[in-house]
Design an enzyme around this catalytic site. Structure first.
Site, mmCIF file in Angstrom:
data_model
loop_
_atom_site.group_PDB
_atom_site.id
_atom_site.type_symbol
_atom_site.label_atom_id
_atom_site.label_comp_id
_atom_site.label_asym_id
_atom_site.label_seq_id
_atom_site.Cartn_x
_atom_site.Cartn_y
_atom_site.Cartn_z
ATOM 1 N N LEU A 242 0.824 -1.210 0.000
ATOM 2 C CA LEU A 242 0.000 0.000 0.000
ATOM 3 C C LEU A 242 0.855 1.256 0.000
ATOM 4 O O LEU A 242 0.517 2.247 -0.630
ATOM 5 C CB LEU A 242 -0.922 0.018 1.225
ATOM 6 C CG LEU A 242 -2.058 -1.004 1.253
ATOM 7 C CD1 LEU A 242 -2.844 -0.860 2.546
ATOM 8 C CD2 LEU A 242 -2.974 -0.819 0.062
ATOM 9 N N GLY A 243 1.949 1.242 0.711
ATOM 10 C CA GLY A 243 2.819 2.416 0.783
ATOM 11 C C GLY A 243 4.073 2.090 1.556
ATOM 12 O O GLY A 243 4.157 1.087 2.246
ATOM 13 N N LYS A 244 5.051 2.961 1.423
ATOM 14 C CA LYS A 244 6.291 2.749 2.150
ATOM 15 C C LYS A 244 7.028 4.066 2.308
ATOM 16 O O LYS A 244 6.737 5.044 1.627
ATOM 17 C CB LYS A 244 7.185 1.730 1.452
ATOM 18 C CG LYS A 244 7.765 2.182 0.128
ATOM 19 C CD LYS A 244 8.500 1.019 -0.526
ATOM 20 C CE LYS A 244 9.236 1.459 -1.777
ATOM 21 N NZ LYS A 244 10.360 2.341 -1.482
ATOM 22 N N ILE A 249 7.080 -0.265 5.796
ATOM 23 C CA ILE A 249 6.280 -0.601 4.627
ATOM 24 C C ILE A 249 4.933 -1.129 5.092
ATOM 25 O O ILE A 249 4.836 -1.825 6.102
ATOM 26 C CB ILE A 249 7.015 -1.627 3.741
ATOM 27 C CG1 ILE A 249 6.263 -1.875 2.439
ATOM 28 C CG2 ILE A 249 7.268 -2.925 4.478
ATOM 29 C CD1 ILE A 249 7.084 -2.633 1.412
ATOM 30 N N LYS A 265 1.461 -3.178 8.865
ATOM 31 C CA LYS A 265 2.638 -2.320 8.783
ATOM 32 C C LYS A 265 3.843 -3.055 9.359
ATOM 33 O O LYS A 265 3.775 -3.624 10.447
ATOM 34 C CB LYS A 265 2.389 -1.025 9.568
ATOM 35 C CG LYS A 265 3.517 -0.009 9.513
ATOM 36 C CD LYS A 265 3.073 1.258 10.246
ATOM 37 C CE LYS A 265 4.130 2.336 10.187
ATOM 38 N NZ LYS A 265 3.701 3.569 10.864
ATOM 39 N N ASP A 479 1.838 14.454 13.170
ATOM 40 C CA ASP A 479 2.058 14.265 11.734
ATOM 41 C C ASP A 479 0.723 14.183 10.995
ATOM 42 O O ASP A 479 0.482 13.268 10.203
ATOM 43 C CB ASP A 479 2.882 13.003 11.481
ATOM 44 C CG ASP A 479 3.508 12.989 10.085
ATOM 45 O OD1 ASP A 479 3.676 14.081 9.498
ATOM 46 O OD2 ASP A 479 3.825 11.897 9.578
#
Length: 637
Positions: A242-244, A249, A265, A479
Site C-alpha cells: 500500500l505504501g512505504k 512498509i 505495517k 504528523d
C-alpha cells in the site's frame, strides 16, 4: 545441480500442459553447488538428481505421482531430513527458485529451512502468464517433477499443517499481484532445456516473457528463512504494498482464517523490545473511535541477516512488489562514487525520519580474494548488517539477529486524502477513487465525489473530531497530513492513521518544565523535542524549530489541510510554494487574497487554526457541530 518442484506449480503446469497432452510437467528448482562434485550417488536423496558431472539430466518418473504421492510423503521427508551430506553439499550452493507465485517461493524456502539446508544465495524467478505454455513445451523433455518434496513439508509438522501450506487456489491472483521474482538475468539453455541460475545471461527465443528484476532475492526471502515461525507468512496471503517510506512498509493482505483484508505495517527494528516504535502500538491500542484507524494487534518476528542480504535499513522494497510506482509520503535519493577504499552507495530519508545510510568499505589484495562489509547507520547507532568474503568462490556467512515489528490495522479501501486532493486538482469529480495499490471499492460500483466547499468542511470537521478524542486520551499525533488521513467510507468517512510520531502530552509537558525551570541543556535532555520532526509543509513553526509545544501543533496541520483543499493547486510546485508562504505569514489574506475574498468565513477559521502558538486554541475549545461548521464563534466554553 539439485532439482525440485512444488505443488503450486504442479497444478498450474498440469492445467497449462493439458492442451499439449503432457501429463505432469513443471518448472524446476535448481541447486548449483560447487561442493557437489564429490557426492556419491548412493548418498543422494531419492527425490533429487545430481547433474554436476553429467550434461544429461537424470529424471524420476512421476507419472503415477497423483496416486502414490501420499504414500511417499513420509519417506521423502525422512530422506531430506536425514541426508546430512546433501545438507552439507548445499551449504554453499546457489539456489534458484523458479515458481509461479510468492507463496510457492515461501513454501520451497520452508522446505530448505525444515531440511536444515543453509545456503549463501537464494534467487527466484517468476514465469509470466504469456510465456508459460512456450516454456512448458521447451522444458517438457527434461524438467524433473518432484512434487513429493514440497508435500513432505506438510508432514514435517502435523500441528502446523494448515498454516505452512495454504494455497487457497489463489494462483491466478498471485500471477498479477504477488512478489516480483528476482534475478540479475535469465537464460533458457537449448541443450539442457532448464532454467539456469540467477547469474546466467539471457539467451533463448522463448525467454521473451521471462520476468526478472535486479537481484533482490535475499531481501524477498531473508525474512522467510525461519518461515515456519513467521506469523505474517503463516497467517496472511494475497500480499501487496500500500505504501512505504522511512517508517517502514505497509501491506494489504488477507487473513487466511477469517478471510478479511487488513493493512499490516512492518517496521524494521534493532532490538526485540523497541521502545520508540512501541509508542505507536500503545497509542493505537488505547484509541477506539470511528474517526481513527482501528488497531487489531501487533507482534515482533526475528529475522536472520546473512552475507547476501541487503542492508537492514537500506532495504529497497520497491523492487519486491509490483504496482508501487509512487508513494508521496517518502522520498529517496541515491549517490554513488567510485573509490578504491570506500563509497557511499545509498541514502534513504524522508521529512519525518532521521537519515539512514549504508556504508560500504571495499579492499582487495589480489584478483582472487576480496572482502566487503556494510554498516547500518541510524539514530547514532552503528551495527554490522552485512559482511562478505570471497576467496576462490568460498563464502563465509555472518548471521545477525534483526527484528521486525508488525502492526495489524483496519484497511481503508478507498483512498488517502492526498490521492483525493491530487485527483481533484485535475478533475472536479472522481470515478472509482482508488489508492496507489489499485484497490477497487468493495461494492463494485463507481464512487462519484466532488470536493466542493461542503465536502471540504466535512472533512475538516471529522479530522477535528478525531483530534479532540486523541488529545483527550493524552496523545499528540504530530504528523497530521493528507497522507495520514484516510477515506474509508463513501462519500466521506474520514479516519486518522499512522501514529509513528505520536507522543504523550505528559512527555511534552515534562520536557517544557525541565527546560523552563531547570535550564537543562537540550543536548543532555533525553525527553527533548526534536526540531524538524513531522512533515515540513504541515508542521507548525514551533514543532519544526523544536521549541516548546503541545497538542496545539496538530491544529496548525488541520488549518493547512483545509487551506489546501480550498485552494486546489494545479501543480506540486504551486502547492509547495504557497504552503511555505502560509507557514511564514500565518495569514490567508497575505498568502492568497482571492481565496480570502471567495470564502471569508472559512478562511477566518483557517487563520484561527494557524495563528501563533500562544494564541492558537486547543481542540476542545473548537465547536465541531455538524450544522454550524465552521463555527462563527471560534471558541467554546
Amino acid at each position: 545441480m539439485w532439482k525440485f518442484t512444488s505443488s503450486a506449480t504442479k497444478r498450474i503446469g498440469n492445467s497449462l500442459s493439458s492442451n499439449n497432452n503432457n501429463g505432469s510437467l513443471l518448472f524446476s528448482l535448481n541447486f548449483n553447488g560447487s561442493n557437489n562434485n564429490n557426492n556419491n550417488e548412493s548418498s543422494k536423496p531419492i527425490t533429487a538428481a545430481n547433474t554436476q558431472n553429467n550434461s544429461t539430466t537424470k529424471s524420476i518418473d512421476n507419472n503415477n505421482n497423483n496416486t502414490n504421492n501420499s504414500n511417499s510423503n513420509n519417506n521423502n521427508n525422512d530422506n531430506i531430513k536425514n541426508n546430512n551430506k546433501f545438507n552439507r553439499a548445499s551449504h554453499r550452493s546457489n539456489i534458484t527458485l523458479v515458481a509461479i507465485n510468492n507463496k510457492d517461493i515461501s513454501q520451497m524456502t520452508n522446505l530448505l529451512a525444515d531440511s536444515g539446508i543453509s545456503v549463501s544465495k537464494i534467487s527466484n524467478k517468476k514465469i509470466s502468464l504469456a510465456s508459460k505454455i512456450n516454456t512448458l513445451n521447451k522444458l517438457n523433455s527434461s524438467l524433473l517433477h518432484l512434487n513429493s518434496i514440497n508435500n513432505s513439508l506438510t508432514n514435517s509438522n502435523n500441528n502446523n499443517d494448515n498454516n505452512n501450506l495454504i494455497d487457497n487456489n489463489n494462483n491466478d491472483n498471485y500471477n498479477n499481484d504477488s512478489i516480483s521474482s528476482s534475478s540479475s538475468s535469465s537464460s533458457l539453455s537449448e541443450s539442457s532445456q532448464t532454467l539456469s541460475s540467477a547469474s546466467s545471461s539471457a539467451s533463448s527465443s522463448s525467454s521473451s516473457t521471462l520476468s526478472s528484476s535486479s537481484s533482490v532475492s535475499s531481501k524477498s526471502l531473508n525474512n522467510n528463512n525461519n518461515n515456519n515461525n513467521s506469523r505474517f507468512n503463516n497467517e496472511f496471503n494475497d500480499v501487496r504494498v500500500l505504501g512505504k517510506g522511512g517508517f517502514g512498509i505497509v501491506f494489504q493482505c488477507c487473513n487466511i482464517f477469517d478471510q478479511m483484508e487488513y493493512a499490516v505495517k512492518r517496521i524494521k527494528v534493532n532490538q526485540k523490545i523497541p521502545t520508540k516504535e512501541l509508542m505507536e502500538v500503545r497509542a493505537m491500542a488505547r484509541l477506539n473511535h470511528p474517526n481513527i484507524v482501528r488497531y487489531y494487534g501487533s507482534w515482533i518476528e526475528e529475522e536472520i541477516i546473512t552475507n547476501n542480504s541487503i542492508d537492514h535499513y537500506g532495504e529497497n522494497d520497491n523492487n519486491l512488489f509490483e504496482n508501487i510506482d509512487s508513494f508521496p509520503s517518502s522520498s529517496y535519493s541515491s549517490v554513488s562514487a567510485a573509490a578504491s577504499s570506500s563509497s557511499l552507495v545509498s541514502n534513504s530519508s524522508n521529512s519525518y525520519s532521521n537519515n539512514k545510510a549504508t556504508y560500504i568499505s571495499n579492499s582487495s589484495s589480489s584478483s582472487s580474494s576480496s572482502s566487503s562489509c556494510s554498516y547500518s547507520i541510524g539514530n547514532g547507532n552503528l551495527s554490522i548488517s552485512e559482511c562478505t568474503n570471497d576467496d576462490n568462490n568460498n563464502y563465509n556467512q555472518l548471521k545477525q539477529k534483526k527484528f521486525s515489528l508488525y502492526i495489524q490495522m483496519e484497511l481503508c479501501k478507498y483512498s488517502t486524502l492526498r490521492n483525493l486532493i491530487n485527483e481533484i486538482n485535475n478533475i472536479k469529480s472522481i470515478t472509482s477513487i482508488q489508492s496507489t495499490s489499485s484497490i477497487a471499492n468493495p461494492i463494485g460500483t463507481n464512487i462519484l465525489i466532488s470536493l466542493d466547499i461542503k465536502q471540504c468542511r466535512e472533512i475538516t470537521r471529522q479530522i477535528l473530531v478525531a483530534l479532540k478524542y486523541i488529545h483527550s486520551q493524552g496523545f499528540v499525533h504530530r504528523d497530521i497530513t493528507p497522507d495520514n488521513v484516510f477515506v474509508c467510507q463513501s462519500p466521506f468517512g474520514i479516519k486518522i492513521g499512522d501514529f509513528g510520531l505520536a507522543t504523550t502530552i505528559e512527555s511534552l509537558t515534562v520536557d517544557s518544565n525541565n527546560n523552563n525551570n531547570n535550564n537543562i541543556n537540550n543536548n543532555n535532555n533525553n525527553n527533548k523535542k526534536v526540531g524538524g520532526l513531522g512533515t515540513y509543509l504541515y508542521s507548525s513553526n514551533e514543532q519544526e524549530q523544536g521549541d516548546n509545544y503541545n497538542q496545539k501543533t496538530d491544529l496548525y496541520s488541520v488549518g493547512v489541510i483545509f487551506f489546501e483543499m480550498l485552494s486546489q493547486f494545479k501543480t506540486t510546485m504551486e502547492r509547495s510554494t504557497t504552503l511555505s508562504k502560509l507557514k511564514k505569514s500565518l495569514s490567508v489574506l497575505k498568502t492568497n487574497p482571492n481565496l480570502k475574498q471567495k470564502y471569508p468565513n472559512d478562511t477566518d477559521f483557517i487563520d484561527h487554526l494557524i495563528q501563533s502558538f500562544a494564541t492558537r486554541p486547543f481542540s476542545n475549545q473548537i465547536s465541531t457541530d455538524y450544522d454550524n461548521f465552521p463555527p462563527k464563534n471560534f471558541l467554546i466554553n
